[in-house]
Write a protein that holds these residues in place. Sequence first.
Motif, PDB file in Angstrom:
ATOM      1  N   ALA A 264      -2.373  -5.976  -0.485  1.00 35.27           N
ATOM      2  CA  ALA A 264      -2.760  -5.125   0.692  1.00 35.27           C
ATOM      3  C   ALA A 264      -1.383  -4.891   1.619  1.00 35.27           C
ATOM      4  CB  ALA A 264      -3.814  -5.812   1.653  1.00 35.27           C
ATOM      5  N   VAL A 265      -1.397  -4.040   1.994  1.00 34.09           N
ATOM      6  CA  VAL A 265      -0.216  -3.801   2.931  1.00 34.09           C
ATOM      7  C   VAL A 265      -0.793  -3.617   4.536  1.00 34.09           C
ATOM      8  CG1 VAL A 265      -0.060  -1.307   2.620  1.00 34.09           C
ATOM      9  CG2 VAL A 265       1.844  -2.470   3.463  1.00 34.09           C
ATOM     10  N   THR A 266       0.048  -4.506   5.199  1.00 36.07           N
ATOM     11  CA  THR A 266      -0.315  -4.215   6.901  1.00 36.07           C
ATOM     12  C   THR A 266       0.668  -3.452   7.642  1.00 36.07           C
ATOM     13  OG1 THR A 266      -1.823  -6.238   6.403  1.00 36.07           O
ATOM     14  CG2 THR A 266      -1.544  -5.484   8.813  1.00 36.07           C
ATOM     15  N   PHE A 267       0.357  -2.654   8.475  1.00 34.50           N
ATOM     16  CA  PHE A 267       1.408  -2.178   9.286  1.00 34.50           C
ATOM     17  C   PHE A 267       1.001  -2.618  10.825  1.00 34.50           C
ATOM     18  CE2 PHE A 267       1.034   0.778   5.657  1.00 34.50           C
ATOM     19  CZ  PHE A 267       2.311   1.113   5.570  1.00 34.50           C
ATOM     20  N   LEU A 268       2.061  -3.253  11.377  1.00 34.30           N
ATOM     21  CA  LEU A 268       1.843  -3.563  12.822  1.00 34.30           C
ATOM     22  C   LEU A 268       2.724  -2.661  13.662  1.00 34.30           C
ATOM     23  CD1 LEU A 268       1.843  -7.246  12.269  1.00 34.30           C
ATOM     24  CD2 LEU A 268      -0.240  -5.904  12.519  1.00 34.30           C
ATOM     25  N   GLY A 269       2.272  -2.271  14.961  1.00 34.04           N
ATOM     26  CA  GLY A 269       3.108  -1.309  15.697  1.00 34.04           C
ATOM     27  C   GLY A 269       2.199  -0.930  16.856  1.00 34.04           C
ATOM     28  N   TYR A 270       2.692   0.355  17.344  1.00 35.69           N
ATOM     29  CA  TYR A 270       1.999   0.844  18.426  1.00 35.69           C
ATOM     30  C   TYR A 270       1.647   2.357  17.916  1.00 35.69           C
ATOM     31  CZ  TYR A 270       4.301  -2.766  21.146  1.00 35.69           C
ATOM     32  OH  TYR A 270       4.604  -4.330  21.509  1.00 35.69           O
ATOM     33  N   ASP A 271       0.419   2.871  18.538  1.00 35.48           N
ATOM     34  CA  ASP A 271       0.071   4.180  18.351  1.00 35.48           C
ATOM     35  C   ASP A 271       0.234   4.523  16.932  1.00 35.48           C
ATOM     36  OD1 ASP A 271       0.095   4.761  21.085  1.00 35.48           O
ATOM     37  OD2 ASP A 271       2.217   5.112  21.194  1.00 35.48           O
ATOM     38  N   LEU A 272      -0.543   3.643  16.112  1.00 33.38           N
ATOM     39  CA  LEU A 272      -0.462   3.667  14.568  1.00 33.38           C
ATOM     40  C   LEU A 272      -1.670   4.665  14.181  1.00 33.38           C
ATOM     41  CD1 LEU A 272       0.232   0.267  13.377  1.00 33.38           C
ATOM     42  CD2 LEU A 272       1.719   2.131  13.703  1.00 33.38           C
ATOM     43  N   HIS A 273      -1.520   5.493  13.322  1.00 31.75           N
ATOM     44  CA  HIS A 273      -2.671   6.329  12.854  1.00 31.75           C
ATOM     45  C   HIS A 273      -2.323   6.699  11.532  1.00 31.75           C
ATOM     46  CE1 HIS A 273       0.097   9.090  14.633  1.00 31.75           C
ATOM     47  NE2 HIS A 273      -0.223   9.956  13.971  1.00 31.75           N
ATOM     48  N   ILE A 274      -3.218   7.274  10.888  1.00 26.23           N
ATOM     49  CA  ILE A 274      -3.209   7.930   9.638  1.00 26.23           C
ATOM     50  C   ILE A 274      -3.311   9.543   9.904  1.00 26.23           C
ATOM     51  CG2 ILE A 274      -4.092   8.330   7.117  1.00 26.23           C
ATOM     52  CD1 ILE A 274      -5.451   5.318   7.316  1.00 26.23           C
ATOM     53  N   ASN A 275      -2.102  10.235   9.464  1.00 31.89           N
ATOM     54  CA  ASN A 275      -1.929  11.497   9.625  1.00 31.89           C
ATOM     55  C   ASN A 275      -2.631  12.372   8.555  1.00 31.89           C
ATOM     56  OD1 ASN A 275      -1.139  13.655  10.896  1.00 31.89           O
ATOM     57  ND2 ASN A 275       0.731  13.871   9.761  1.00 31.89           N
ATOM     58  N   SER A 276      -2.338  11.693   7.072  1.00 34.30           N
ATOM     59  CA  SER A 276      -2.870  12.537   6.074  1.00 34.30           C
ATOM     60  C   SER A 276      -3.737  11.386   5.072  1.00 34.30           C
ATOM     61  CB  SER A 276      -1.862  12.999   5.380  1.00 34.30           C
ATOM     62  OG  SER A 276      -2.170  13.676   4.127  1.00 34.30           O
ATOM     63  N   LEU A 277      -4.777  11.934   4.588  1.00 36.65           N
ATOM     64  CA  LEU A 277      -5.252  10.824   3.972  1.00 36.65           C
ATOM     65  C   LEU A 277      -5.897  11.585   2.661  1.00 36.65           C
ATOM     66  CD1 LEU A 277      -6.707   8.112   3.328  1.00 36.65           C
ATOM     67  CD2 LEU A 277      -8.732   8.852   4.733  1.00 36.65           C
ATOM     68  N   THR A 278      -5.669  11.416   1.255  1.00 36.11           N
ATOM     69  CA  THR A 278      -6.140  11.843   0.037  1.00 36.11           C
ATOM     70  C   THR A 278      -6.564  10.698  -0.763  1.00 36.11           C
ATOM     71  OG1 THR A 278      -4.059  11.524  -1.195  1.00 36.11           O
ATOM     72  CG2 THR A 278      -4.293  13.517   0.326  1.00 36.11           C
ATOM     73  N   THR A 279      -7.304  11.086  -1.884  1.00 37.54           N
ATOM     74  CA  THR A 279      -7.773  10.014  -2.899  1.00 37.54           C
ATOM     75  C   THR A 279      -6.647   9.218  -3.548  1.00 37.54           C
ATOM     76  OG1 THR A 279      -7.735  11.599  -4.559  1.00 37.54           O
ATOM     77  CG2 THR A 279      -9.813  11.221  -3.282  1.00 37.54           C
ATOM     78  N   GLU A 280      -5.387   9.675  -3.275  1.00 36.92           N
ATOM     79  CA  GLU A 280      -4.234   8.763  -3.918  1.00 36.92           C
ATOM     80  C   GLU A 280      -3.326   8.254  -2.996  1.00 36.92           C
ATOM     81  OE1 GLU A 280      -4.505  12.283  -4.912  1.00 36.92           O
ATOM     82  OE2 GLU A 280      -5.654  11.980  -6.486  1.00 36.92           O
TER      83      GLU A 280
END
Length: 88
Positions: free
Chosen positions: A55-71
């Motif tokens: 698993a990879v965890t991102f910590l920070g501010y104003d985080l969001h997923i801008n683009s999401l695909t099946t890959e």
Amino acid sequence: MKKISLREFTDFPIEYYTGEPHLEMIGNFECVVDGLKSIIEYSSGKIKLNIGKRAVTFLGYDLHINSLTTEGAVVQGTILSVEFSDAD
């Protein structure tokens, strides 16, 4: 006929072609994640993604997923740290 290894043919890491997860940081504001299996946790301060055995965890501010695909996904925001752990 001489065989050409993949390393001689391209500058991309060999893992890019073997189905292994691949992360590419662009400054501290964006990360492209290939090999995404699922989203484990999602908030503006923490995004945790399942990338197979890890698993990879991102910590920070104003985080969001801008683009999401099946890959994959593109995580954006102010990324202060990236942590790797066993997938839950």
